[in-house]
Design an enzyme around this catalytic site. Structure first.
Site, mmCIF file in Angstrom:
data_model
loop_
_atom_site.group_PDB
_atom_site.id
_atom_site.type_symbol
_atom_site.label_atom_id
_atom_site.label_comp_id
_atom_site.label_asym_id
_atom_site.label_seq_id
_atom_site.Cartn_x
_atom_site.Cartn_y
_atom_site.Cartn_z
ATOM 1 N N GLU A 97 0.643 3.920 1.844
ATOM 2 C CA GLU A 97 1.010 4.425 3.176
ATOM 3 C C GLU A 97 2.269 3.745 3.690
ATOM 4 O O GLU A 97 3.142 4.359 4.295
ATOM 5 C CB GLU A 97 -0.133 4.178 4.176
ATOM 6 C CG GLU A 97 -1.429 4.903 3.867
ATOM 7 C CD GLU A 97 -2.363 4.110 2.946
ATOM 8 O OE1 GLU A 97 -1.867 3.350 2.082
ATOM 9 O OE2 GLU A 97 -3.579 4.252 3.102
ATOM 10 N N CYS B 202 0.837 -1.211 0.000
ATOM 11 C CA CYS B 202 0.000 0.000 0.000
ATOM 12 C C CYS B 202 0.872 1.262 0.000
ATOM 13 O O CYS B 202 2.010 1.254 0.495
ATOM 14 C CB CYS B 202 -0.855 0.048 1.247
ATOM 15 S SG CYS B 202 -2.104 -1.223 1.361
#
Ligand code: THU
Length: 162
Positions: free
Chosen positions: A74, A72
């Site tokens: 993040e 991901c």
């Protein structure tokens, strides 16, 4: 038996209501989504973080033909920042996502694994992250991972005698 509960809170903004510096951070996250590598999901996520020094960095999701090998936005970003600037405390994080070519109308919330990584850095720095989640219709401001994941796994458990 007794019932207990957590209260989670968040603020809802229109993009134009956000302070200039946060608009800028959100714009960085949107821009980062354009460079995401998401040929399998066509879900292009961008993230931007502001560090205490004032520096900002951005990242995006990186997929893989072996699906679990992807990561991901993040975690790509926060792990990069922590690897390179371990002394610089992250203070605000913005996230934006495009489905195909359109930004989502509603804010997209981080997955559980990303929240756990965000919580690790909050604990290290003893500072809650200000998280801004962009949607075309509204932007959420969530003050700390505890509002997403009140039952998060904490390092205390590893040393507790319980
Ligand atoms: N994704 C993120 O980048 N951040 C999240 O918090 C949730 C999902 C990515 C992973 C995958 O590349 C795509 O979005 C679809 O799940």
């Amino acid at each position: 038996m007794k019932e207990e509960s957590f209260q989670v809170k968040y603020e809802v903004y229109s993009f134009n209501e956000l302070p200039d510096a946060i608009q800028h951070l959100v714009s960085n996250a949107k821009e980062a989504s354009n460079k995401a590598y998401a040929p399998y999901s066509q879900f292009y996520v961008g993230a931007a973080v502001k560090l205490q020094s004032g520096a900002t960095y951005s990242g995006n999701n990186q997929e893989n033909a072996a699906f679990p090998s992807g990561l991901c936005a993040e975690r790509v970003l926060l792990n990069y920042v922590h690897a390179n600037f371990p002394e610089d405390k992250p203070i605000a994080l913005a996230i934006a996502a495009k489905k195909n070519t359109e930004f989502t109308k509603e804010p997209v919330t981080p997955c559980g694994s990303c929240l756990q990584v965000m919580a690790e850095f909050e604990a290290e720095w003893n500072k809650e992250l200000d998280v801004y989640l962009y949607g075309e219709n509204k932007v959420f401001h969530v003050k700390g991972v505890k509002h997403f994941l009140p039952f998060l796994f904490k390092s205390d458990f590893l040393v507790s005698k319980a």
